[in-house]
Design an enzyme around this catalytic site. Structure first.
Site, mmCIF file in Angstrom:
data_model
loop_
_atom_site.group_PDB
_atom_site.id
_atom_site.type_symbol
_atom_site.label_atom_id
_atom_site.label_comp_id
_atom_site.label_asym_id
_atom_site.label_seq_id
_atom_site.Cartn_x
_atom_site.Cartn_y
_atom_site.Cartn_z
ATOM 1 N N ALA A 165 13.561 3.630 26.498
ATOM 2 C CA ALA A 165 14.885 3.290 26.597
ATOM 3 C C ALA A 165 15.290 1.906 25.684
ATOM 4 O O ALA A 165 15.906 1.079 26.033
ATOM 5 C CB ALA A 165 15.586 3.168 27.623
ATOM 6 N N LEU A 187 12.394 -8.014 14.138
ATOM 7 C CA LEU A 187 13.670 -7.792 13.379
ATOM 8 C C LEU A 187 13.475 -8.122 12.088
ATOM 9 O O LEU A 187 12.928 -9.091 11.738
ATOM 10 C CB LEU A 187 14.759 -8.650 14.130
ATOM 11 N N HIS A 231 45.386 -11.686 13.062
ATOM 12 C CA HIS A 231 45.845 -10.860 14.122
ATOM 13 C C HIS A 231 46.374 -9.537 13.475
ATOM 14 O O HIS A 231 47.245 -9.695 12.419
ATOM 15 C CB HIS A 231 47.046 -11.445 15.090
ATOM 16 N N LYS A 235 0.966 -1.324 -0.075
ATOM 17 C CA LYS A 235 0.063 -0.041 -0.072
ATOM 18 C C LYS A 235 0.652 1.158 0.030
ATOM 19 O O LYS A 235 0.427 2.298 -0.205
ATOM 20 C CB LYS A 235 -1.079 -0.136 1.143
ATOM 21 N N ILE A 239 14.834 1.991 19.280
ATOM 22 C CA ILE A 239 14.874 2.953 18.647
ATOM 23 C C ILE A 239 15.120 4.316 19.161
ATOM 24 O O ILE A 239 15.886 5.050 19.016
ATOM 25 C CB ILE A 239 13.208 2.998 18.376
HETATM 26 P P1 FAD Z 1 7.340 -4.041 7.332
HETATM 27 O O1 FAD Z 1 8.592 -3.886 7.041
HETATM 28 O O2 FAD Z 1 6.580 -3.544 8.410
HETATM 29 O O3 FAD Z 1 6.399 -4.145 6.021
HETATM 30 C C1 FAD Z 1 5.065 -4.332 5.875
HETATM 31 C C2 FAD Z 1 4.479 -3.738 4.753
HETATM 32 O O4 FAD Z 1 3.417 -4.135 4.545
HETATM 33 C C3 FAD Z 1 4.655 -2.198 4.895
HETATM 34 O O5 FAD Z 1 5.282 -1.550 3.690
HETATM 35 C C4 FAD Z 1 3.052 -1.902 4.702
HETATM 36 O O6 FAD Z 1 2.790 -0.513 4.109
HETATM 37 C C5 FAD Z 1 2.343 -3.136 4.028
HETATM 38 N N1 FAD Z 1 1.060 -3.055 4.376
HETATM 39 C C6 FAD Z 1 0.319 -3.117 5.629
HETATM 40 N N2 FAD Z 1 -0.995 -3.462 5.274
HETATM 41 C C7 FAD Z 1 -1.170 -3.648 4.080
HETATM 42 C C8 FAD Z 1 -2.289 -3.976 3.229
HETATM 43 N N3 FAD Z 1 -3.437 -4.264 3.787
HETATM 44 N N4 FAD Z 1 -1.938 -3.940 1.764
HETATM 45 C C9 FAD Z 1 -0.851 -3.769 1.156
HETATM 46 N N5 FAD Z 1 0.237 -3.538 1.978
HETATM 47 C C10 FAD Z 1 -0.034 -3.524 3.302
HETATM 48 N N6 FAD Z 1 15.033 -4.285 12.268
HETATM 49 C C11 FAD Z 1 16.127 -4.926 12.263
HETATM 50 O O7 FAD Z 1 16.499 -6.012 11.962
HETATM 51 N N7 FAD Z 1 17.419 -4.025 12.132
HETATM 52 C C12 FAD Z 1 17.176 -2.611 12.300
HETATM 53 O O8 FAD Z 1 18.321 -2.083 12.326
HETATM 54 C C13 FAD Z 1 16.017 -2.136 12.350
HETATM 55 N N8 FAD Z 1 15.816 -0.712 12.578
HETATM 56 C C14 FAD Z 1 14.631 -0.216 12.594
HETATM 57 C C15 FAD Z 1 14.436 1.207 12.764
HETATM 58 C C16 FAD Z 1 13.351 1.660 12.979
HETATM 59 C C17 FAD Z 1 13.160 3.275 13.243
HETATM 60 C C18 FAD Z 1 12.053 0.845 12.958
HETATM 61 C C19 FAD Z 1 10.957 1.699 13.082
HETATM 62 C C20 FAD Z 1 12.342 -0.480 12.750
HETATM 63 C C21 FAD Z 1 13.462 -1.135 12.427
HETATM 64 N N9 FAD Z 1 13.636 -2.457 12.699
HETATM 65 C C22 FAD Z 1 14.921 -2.858 12.461
HETATM 66 C C23 FAD Z 1 12.686 -3.189 12.563
HETATM 67 C C24 FAD Z 1 12.226 -3.727 11.135
HETATM 68 O O9 FAD Z 1 12.248 -2.601 10.332
HETATM 69 C C25 FAD Z 1 11.123 -4.610 11.314
HETATM 70 O O10 FAD Z 1 11.416 -5.953 12.036
HETATM 71 C C26 FAD Z 1 10.776 -5.202 9.668
HETATM 72 O O11 FAD Z 1 10.495 -4.022 8.795
HETATM 73 C C27 FAD Z 1 9.554 -6.004 9.873
HETATM 74 O O12 FAD Z 1 9.484 -6.701 8.531
HETATM 75 P P2 FAD Z 1 7.965 -7.106 7.957
HETATM 76 O O13 FAD Z 1 8.218 -7.527 6.523
HETATM 77 O O14 FAD Z 1 7.277 -8.146 8.937
HETATM 78 O O15 FAD Z 1 6.858 -5.754 7.844
HETATM 79 P P1 NAI Z 2 11.222 -1.748 22.599
HETATM 80 O O1 NAI Z 2 10.586 -2.675 22.745
HETATM 81 O O2 NAI Z 2 12.727 -1.902 21.893
HETATM 82 O O3 NAI Z 2 11.584 -0.693 23.616
HETATM 83 C C1 NAI Z 2 10.675 0.172 24.308
HETATM 84 C C2 NAI Z 2 11.094 0.533 25.534
HETATM 85 O O4 NAI Z 2 9.979 1.535 25.938
HETATM 86 C C3 NAI Z 2 10.995 -0.526 26.511
HETATM 87 O O5 NAI Z 2 12.487 -0.368 27.283
HETATM 88 C C4 NAI Z 2 10.022 -0.303 27.398
HETATM 89 O O6 NAI Z 2 10.219 -0.707 29.051
HETATM 90 C C5 NAI Z 2 9.900 1.242 27.337
HETATM 91 N N1 NAI Z 2 8.329 1.644 27.607
HETATM 92 C C6 NAI Z 2 7.313 1.187 27.430
HETATM 93 N N2 NAI Z 2 6.131 1.753 27.683
HETATM 94 C C7 NAI Z 2 6.872 2.857 28.316
HETATM 95 C C8 NAI Z 2 6.169 4.049 29.029
HETATM 96 N N3 NAI Z 2 4.877 4.230 29.136
HETATM 97 N N4 NAI Z 2 7.132 5.069 29.186
HETATM 98 C C9 NAI Z 2 8.436 4.950 29.376
HETATM 99 N N5 NAI Z 2 8.580 3.965 28.779
HETATM 100 C C10 NAI Z 2 8.238 2.798 28.133
HETATM 101 O O7 NAI Z 2 10.698 -0.689 21.165
HETATM 102 P P2 NAI Z 2 11.313 0.330 20.211
HETATM 103 O O8 NAI Z 2 12.515 0.879 20.730
HETATM 104 O O9 NAI Z 2 9.981 1.200 20.050
HETATM 105 O O10 NAI Z 2 11.691 -0.458 19.110
HETATM 106 C C11 NAI Z 2 10.219 -1.379 18.436
HETATM 107 C C12 NAI Z 2 10.855 -2.535 17.628
HETATM 108 O O11 NAI Z 2 11.887 -2.348 16.492
HETATM 109 C C13 NAI Z 2 11.906 -3.406 18.745
HETATM 110 O O12 NAI Z 2 11.258 -4.677 18.960
HETATM 111 C C14 NAI Z 2 13.015 -3.553 17.753
HETATM 112 O O13 NAI Z 2 13.197 -5.036 17.660
HETATM 113 C C15 NAI Z 2 12.758 -2.962 16.297
HETATM 114 N N6 NAI Z 2 13.964 -2.386 16.203
HETATM 115 C C16 NAI Z 2 15.147 -2.737 15.850
HETATM 116 C C17 NAI Z 2 16.237 -2.248 15.888
HETATM 117 C C18 NAI Z 2 17.595 -2.955 15.599
HETATM 118 O O14 NAI Z 2 17.621 -4.050 15.203
HETATM 119 N N7 NAI Z 2 18.868 -2.246 15.491
HETATM 120 C C19 NAI Z 2 16.355 -0.740 15.505
HETATM 121 C C20 NAI Z 2 15.077 0.004 15.855
HETATM 122 C C21 NAI Z 2 13.813 -0.941 16.022
#
Ligand code: FAD
Ligand code: NAI
Length: 466
Positions: free
Chosen positions: A180, A320, A445, A33, A183
């Site tokens: 914390a 992830l 190393h 979408k 993200i």
């Molecule tokens: P998504 O990537 O969420 O994709 C789902 C897609 O489905 C979207 O494009 C959406 O538009 C589409 N969609 C939803 N409903 C419909 C519908 N009805 N019809 C058509 N399309 C639809 N993970 C990591 O492993 N490493 C990272 O460094 C990392 N950094 C992140 C940083 C941020 C800021 C955020 C928010 C997340 C991060 N994540 C990271 C988490 C990672 O983005 C997600 O785990 C991953 O994108 C999940 O993949 P997915 O395919 O399940 O869903």
């Molecule tokens: P998160 O689940 O990692 O952390 C959320 C934090 O917010 C927790 O520490 C929780 O205790 C706290 N929290 C919850 N409710 C609260 C409140 N009311 N007030 C204060 N603190 C509160 O979620 P986040 O950081 O939003 O990331 C979402 C997902 O995206 C994660 O599950 C992560 O796996 C994925 N992600 C992965 C990345 C990576 O792999 N490098 C980078 C960014 C996101």
């Protein structure tokens, strides 16, 4: 048009599943979408955040080059250029997915998908036109979106989720991060390095829940040294955005403490993500959700409705990208009649801060709770020659192994390059290797990775360099 497989959602789960299924000979369509493919990860997640993390790290590094004998003037920030670098990175990655669809003869369809019944997906295009596609199997790969915080209205300019935090048009003077988690710490780091005063408000009495406690404690001290302030055991009750500066009401989680109002220019709400299933027609199709509104699947990713499957953030497990991708591959293999499988015991997690923190397998807390007798091997980067040469001596490697069998059960690293180094422990665990196996493996190393070998030696017998 009739397909073997229609994938709804083109994130890492969906697009990888589609590519693998097409490679295995299935006729595949992907419905997305958003205007571009790649999902949260490529458009507003992993990729843009890593572009900003890298750029802001280089910006910050300039101030530390003097110690290496490199004299430069103070770094000057060109934020529009940094954001343009991020946008260009996103574009090249999402274009890459479109290319993969073409190459593998996958029909990419921009529109919103809704399941009408087993084998039928309705697609609504941007202009409102609809069409119904037929298919043998449907994969729900719709991912997740940010969890809302009661009492706080997101405007994505001053009160933002990660999406707005990737787009700020100027560096906020004061940034309050709620949560914390991954993200909060990654994007908090970006804006801290660019000059913001950052305070992280966390509900629990620790940061990064789920990661090894000892590693996280040291990591928190490193972040504090970088100027990030923490308010642990504290909750945000409301954000008043009516004035020029945001008024953030916080209070201790434990009863008895007094409430306070903090000023901020920007508030980032990062308290977790929730599965995205709106408008998919799941209730009508009879697809069951679990208690956390994730799509319920069996060991083969099939929902309770035959022919409808789900993978990625929308089902249980760590949110992830690589977990979603590997589920995509496994499901494609299953649908093609092969044996697909994901080893959930060896999924790495990396926080891309500076230094990075990376982990795989069990934490010490988990081993204790499970009553498993374990050994710990630790090795600090301060004892590693390469780390000293690079002035990157912060942090350590920690290996946890089974006290009886020596099998490695977990690996945790905080330090420069942790996110790359963790993979040798991941591979070792994939092959059920022991601390002795790792300790006897020759490492080049001088490398930071020698610390991984030394930590394994410490778990199995004794390290050489300590
Ligand atoms: P998504 O990537 O969420 O994709 C789902 C897609 O489905 C979207 O494009 C959406 O538009 C589409 N969609 C939803 N409903 C419909 C519908 N009805 N019809 C058509 N399309 C639809 N993970 C990591 O492993 N490493 C990272 O460094 C990392 N950094 C992140 C940083 C941020 C800021 C955020 C928010 C997340 C991060 N994540 C990271 C988490 C990672 O983005 C997600 O785990 C991953 O994108 C999940 O993949 P997915 O395919 O399940 O869903
Ligand atoms: P998160 O689940 O990692 O952390 C959320 C934090 O917010 C927790 O520490 C929780 O205790 C706290 N929290 C919850 N409710 C609260 C409140 N009311 N007030 C204060 N603190 C509160 O979620 P986040 O950081 O939003 O990331 C979402 C997902 O995206 C994660 O599950 C992560 O796996 C994925 N992600 C992965 C990345 C990576 O792999 N490098 C980078 C960014 C996101």
């Amino acid at each position: 048009m009739s397909y073997d497989l229609i994938v709804i959602g083109s994130g890492p789960g969906g697009y990888v599943c589609a590519v693998k299924a097409a490679q295995l000979g299935l006729k595949v369509a992907v419905v997305e979408k958003r205007a571009t493919y790649g999902g949260t990860c490529l458009n507003i997640g992993c990729i843009p955040s890593k572009a900003l993390l890298h750029a802001s790290e280089r910006f910050d590094e300039v101030g530390h080059l003097g110690a290496l004998g490199v004299k430069v003037g103070p770094a000057e920030l060109d934020l529009p250029a940094m954001l343009a670098h991020k946008d260009a990175t996103v574009k090249s990655n999402v274009d890459g997915v479109a290319y993969l669809f073409k190459k593998n003869k996958i029909d990419g369809i921009i529109g919103t998908g809704r399941i009408l019944a087993t084998g039928k997906v309705e697609v609504t295009k941007a202009d409102g036109a609809t069409e119904v596609l037929e298919t043998k199997a449907i994969v729900i790969a719709t991912g997740s979106d940010s969890a809302p915080l009661p009492g706080v209205t997101i405007d994505e300019t001053r009160v933002v989720t990660s999406t707005g935090a990737l787009e700020l048009s100027s560096v906020p003077k004061k940034l309050i991060v709620v949560g914390a988690g991954v993200i909060g710490l990654e994007l908090g780091s970006v804006w801290r390095r660019l000059g913001a005063e950052v305070t992280v408000v966390e509900f629990l009495d620790r940061i990064l829940p789920g990661m090894d406690g000892e590693v996280v404690k040291q990591f928190q001290r490193m972040l504090q040294k970088q100027g990030i302030a923490f308010r642990l055991g504290t909750k945000v009750t409301s954000v008043d955005a009516s004035g020029e500066s945001l008024k953030v009401s916080v209070e201790p989680v434990k009863e008895g403490g007094s409430a306070e109002v903090l000023d901020a220019d920007v508030v980032l709400v990062a308290i977790g993500r929730r599965p995205y299933t709106e408008g998919l027609g799941l209730a009508e199709a009879g697809v069951a959700l679990d208690e956390r509104r994730r799509v319920k699947v069996d060991a083969h990713y099939q929902t309770n409705v035959p022919g409808i499957y789900a993978i990625g953030d929308v089902i249980a497990g760590p949110m992830l990208a690589h977990k979603a991708e590997d589920e995509g591959v496994a499901l494609a293999e299953i649908l093609a009649g092969q044996a697909g499988h994901v080893n959930y015991g060896a999924i790495p997690a990396v926080v891309y801060t500076n230094p990075e923190i990376a982990s795989v397998g069990a934490t010490e807390e988990e081993l204790k709770a499970a009553g498993i007798d374990y050994k710990i091997g630790k090795f600090p980067f301060s004892a590693n020659g390469r780390a000293r040469a690079m002035l990157q001596t912060e942090g350590f490697v920690k290996i946890l192994s089974d006290a009886k069998t020596d099998r490695v059960l977990g690996g945790h690293i905080v330090g420069t390059g942790a996110g790359e180094m963790i993979h040798e422990i991941v591979v070792l665990m994939e092959f059920a290797g022991s601390a002795e196996d790792l300790g006897r493996t020759t490492h080049a190393h001088p490398t930071m990775s020698e610390s991984v070998k030394e930590a394994a030696l410490a778990a199995w017998t004794k390290p050489i360099h300590m």
